[in-house]
Design an enzyme around this catalytic site. Structure first.
Site, PDB file in Angstrom:
ATOM      1  N   GLY A  57     -15.674 -25.794 -44.555  1.00 26.75           N
ATOM      2  CA  GLY A  57     -16.013 -26.542 -45.775  1.00 26.75           C
ATOM      3  C   GLY A  57     -16.059 -28.032 -45.502  1.00 26.75           C
ATOM      4  CB  ALA A  58     -16.097 -29.840 -42.403  1.00 24.86           C
ATOM      5  CG  ASP A  79     -19.996 -16.699 -47.041  1.00 27.11           C
ATOM      6  OD1 ASP A  79     -18.776 -16.954 -47.132  1.00 27.11           O
ATOM      7  OD2 ASP A  79     -20.630 -16.060 -47.907  1.00 27.11           O
ATOM      8  CB  VAL A  80     -15.124 -18.900 -44.473  1.00 26.73           C
ATOM      9  CG1 VAL A  80     -15.395 -20.186 -43.716  1.00 26.73           C
ATOM     10  CG2 VAL A  80     -14.907 -19.157 -45.963  1.00 26.73           C
ATOM     11  CB  SER A 105      -4.371 -26.197 -55.000  1.00 24.01           C
ATOM     12  OG  SER A 105      -4.455 -26.855 -56.251  1.00 24.01           O
ATOM     13  CE  LYS A 108      -7.134 -23.893 -52.830  1.00 25.62           C
ATOM     14  NZ  LYS A 108      -7.691 -23.887 -51.448  1.00 25.62           N
ATOM     15  CE1 TYR A 114      -9.348 -23.937 -55.908  1.00 21.69           C
ATOM     16  CE2 TYR A 114      -7.420 -24.738 -57.100  1.00 21.69           C
ATOM     17  CZ  TYR A 114      -8.363 -24.900 -56.104  1.00 21.69           C
ATOM     18  OH  TYR A 114      -8.347 -26.018 -55.318  1.00 21.69           O
ATOM     19  CB  ALA A 115      -3.432 -20.296 -60.019  1.00 23.50           C
ATOM     20  NE  ARG A 137     -18.967 -30.527 -52.090  1.00 19.66           N
ATOM     21  CZ  ARG A 137     -19.546 -29.984 -53.145  1.00 19.66           C
ATOM     22  NH1 ARG A 137     -20.853 -30.154 -53.325  1.00 19.66           N
ATOM     23  NH2 ARG A 137     -18.847 -29.321 -54.033  1.00 19.66           N
TER      24      ARG A 137
HETATM   25  P1  NAD Z   1     -15.714 -29.609 -52.330  1.00 13.96           P
HETATM   26  O1  NAD Z   1     -16.280 -28.679 -53.324  1.00 13.96           O
HETATM   27  O2  NAD Z   1     -16.088 -31.048 -52.394  1.00 13.96           O
HETATM   28  O3  NAD Z   1     -16.018 -29.081 -50.841  1.00 13.96           O
HETATM   29  C1  NAD Z   1     -15.803 -27.736 -50.501  1.00 13.96           C
HETATM   30  C2  NAD Z   1     -16.729 -27.383 -49.357  1.00 13.96           C
HETATM   31  O4  NAD Z   1     -16.510 -25.989 -49.034  1.00 13.96           O
HETATM   32  C3  NAD Z   1     -18.221 -27.522 -49.716  1.00 13.96           C
HETATM   33  O5  NAD Z   1     -18.884 -28.277 -48.729  1.00 13.96           O
HETATM   34  C4  NAD Z   1     -18.715 -26.086 -49.784  1.00 13.96           C
HETATM   35  O6  NAD Z   1     -20.070 -25.919 -49.405  1.00 13.96           O
HETATM   36  C5  NAD Z   1     -17.782 -25.399 -48.786  1.00 13.96           C
HETATM   37  N1  NAD Z   1     -17.734 -23.953 -49.004  1.00 13.96           N
HETATM   38  C6  NAD Z   1     -17.655 -23.290 -50.188  1.00 13.96           C
HETATM   39  N2  NAD Z   1     -17.716 -21.959 -49.985  1.00 13.96           N
HETATM   40  C7  NAD Z   1     -17.830 -21.771 -48.646  1.00 13.96           C
HETATM   41  C8  NAD Z   1     -17.930 -20.621 -47.841  1.00 13.96           C
HETATM   42  N3  NAD Z   1     -17.932 -19.390 -48.361  1.00 13.96           N
HETATM   43  N4  NAD Z   1     -18.044 -20.783 -46.500  1.00 13.96           N
HETATM   44  C9  NAD Z   1     -18.064 -22.025 -45.952  1.00 13.96           C
HETATM   45  N5  NAD Z   1     -17.967 -23.164 -46.676  1.00 13.96           N
HETATM   46  C10 NAD Z   1     -17.846 -23.035 -48.013  1.00 13.96           C
HETATM   47  O7  NAD Z   1     -14.125 -29.435 -52.439  1.00 13.96           O
HETATM   48  P2  NAD Z   1     -12.893 -30.398 -52.044  1.00 13.96           P
HETATM   49  O8  NAD Z   1     -12.413 -31.039 -53.261  1.00 13.96           O
HETATM   50  O9  NAD Z   1     -13.219 -31.211 -50.843  1.00 13.96           O
HETATM   51  O10 NAD Z   1     -11.799 -29.288 -51.663  1.00 13.96           O
HETATM   52  C11 NAD Z   1     -11.523 -28.867 -50.337  1.00 13.96           C
HETATM   53  C12 NAD Z   1     -10.342 -27.911 -50.357  1.00 13.96           C
HETATM   54  O11 NAD Z   1      -9.216 -28.552 -50.964  1.00 13.96           O
HETATM   55  C13 NAD Z   1     -10.602 -26.639 -51.156  1.00 13.96           C
HETATM   56  O12 NAD Z   1      -9.942 -25.549 -50.544  1.00 13.96           O
HETATM   57  C14 NAD Z   1      -9.952 -26.953 -52.484  1.00 13.96           C
HETATM   58  O13 NAD Z   1      -9.611 -25.790 -53.177  1.00 13.96           O
HETATM   59  C15 NAD Z   1      -8.745 -27.765 -52.048  1.00 13.96           C
HETATM   60  N6  NAD Z   1      -8.198 -28.624 -53.086  1.00 13.96           N
HETATM   61  C16 NAD Z   1      -8.941 -29.604 -53.681  1.00 13.96           C
HETATM   62  C17 NAD Z   1      -8.371 -30.393 -54.665  1.00 13.96           C
HETATM   63  C18 NAD Z   1      -9.117 -31.497 -55.376  1.00 13.96           C
HETATM   64  O14 NAD Z   1      -8.573 -32.064 -56.328  1.00 13.96           O
HETATM   65  N7  NAD Z   1     -10.321 -31.852 -54.959  1.00 13.96           N
HETATM   66  C19 NAD Z   1      -7.044 -30.172 -55.050  1.00 13.96           C
HETATM   67  C20 NAD Z   1      -6.316 -29.167 -54.426  1.00 13.96           C
HETATM   68  C21 NAD Z   1      -6.905 -28.402 -53.444  1.00 13.96           C
END
Ligand code: NAD
Length: 253
Positions: free
Chosen positions: A13-14, A63-64, A142, A158, A154-155, A16
């Site tokens: 998921g890197a 897709d993971v 999270s 996580k 989601y909860a 963005r």
């Molecule tokens: P984001 O939506 O900006 O980025 C997530 C990335 O994961 C995207 O680039 C997306 O294309 C990729 N992705 C989604 N499904 C995928 C799949 N099946 N295979 C491969 N890639 C996939 O999210 P973010 O805010 O950067 O969050 C990153 C992580 O941190 C996530 O696990 C999220 O649950 C966790 N998180 C985020 C927050 C927050 O406030 N932003 C808080 C707690 C936890």
């Protein structure tokens, strides 16, 4: 880190957000980084940022939650970048809704990306860690793991990441592999922007409402989370395993 000691890291998921910043940070720490996301083309900005700063990176589309795609991705990374010994399971999605309105497919999708994704990725990568008796796995949990209205899927996912982390820490410890969790609070990314949009709230108002609940008085940034990941991955953190670090600007969700 010299070239001979250079290790390969995978961040899922890197393309963005938190994943992109974590990939950039691990490259700065000396790792060759596989920038994995659903669409290979979308990984280009992250890869370019790393390469233009003098690092090594490879964009990989997968897709993971798909076992075949995970196998193929890890094979390609091993061939083109080196055997991965660091894995950051960061890929994630939200499909928020109150329980009575949540479609079964939204439950399945969220569990599949977070939990099945982390399971498949770790299973595919662990052999490379065991081979060299060294490895680092960091899973993204999270504050929602503690319970959050509208996020039953989601909860649960996580909280599941935390159980997975603790169990893998026990199983893989004797192979020099640590497994830890970073559990962010509110972080300003496209994921949280999409949440604001979905509930029809102006982004600045949405941020202000969250910041009001955060003791350090600001929202989290991707770099805050990348810093915590970098610590768990570091050589000096080899005696830290099975832990959950809340990175939330205070003690509560
Ligand atoms: P984001 O939506 O900006 O980025 C997530 C990335 O994961 C995207 O680039 C997306 O294309 C990729 N992705 C989604 N499904 C995928 C799949 N099946 N295979 C491969 N890639 C996939 O999210 P973010 O805010 O950067 O969050 C990153 C992580 O941190 C996530 O696990 C999220 O649950 C966790 N998180 C985020 C927050 C927050 O406030 N932003 C808080 C707690 C936890």
């Amino acid at each position: 880190m010299t070239e001979s000691l250079r290790r390969t890291a995978i961040v899922t998921g890197a393309a963005r957000g938190i994943g992109a910043e974590t990939a950039r940070r691990l490259a700065e720490d000396g790792f060759a980084v596989a920038v994995l996301d659903l669409d290979e083309a979308a990984t280009k900005p992250t890869v370019d940022t790393i390469v233009s700063a003098g690092g090594r990176a490879l964009g990989v589309g997968a897709d993971v939650s798909d076992a075949d795609q995970v196998q193929a991705a890890v094979r390609r990374i091993t061939d083109e970048l080196g055997a991965p010994t660091v894995l950051v399971n960061n890929a994630g999605i939200t499909r928020d809704n109150l329980l009575f309105k949540m479609p079964d497919s939204d439950w399945d999708a969220v569990i599949a990306v977070h939990l099945r994704g982390a399971f498949l990725m770790t299973k595919a990568v662990q052999k490379h860690m065991v081979d060299v008796n060294w490895g680092r796995v960091v899973n993204l949990s999270s504050t929602s793991a503690l319970g959050n209205r509208g996020q039953a899927n989601y909860a649960a996912a996580k909280a599941g990441m935390q159980g997975l982390t603790k169990t893998l820490a026990i199983e893989l410890g004797k192979f020099g592999v640590t497994v830890n969790c970073v559990a962010p609070g509110f972080v300003q990314t496209e994921m949280t922007m999409a949440t604001a949009e979905r509930i029809g709230q102006d982004w600045d108002d949405f941020v202000a409402a969250r910041v009001a609940q955060i003791p350090v008085g600001r929202g989290g940034l991707p770099g805050d989370i990348a810093h915590a990941v970098s610590f768990f991955v570091s050589e000096g953190a080899g005696f830290v395993s099975g832990q959950v670090l809340y990175v939330a600007g205070g003690p509560k969700a």
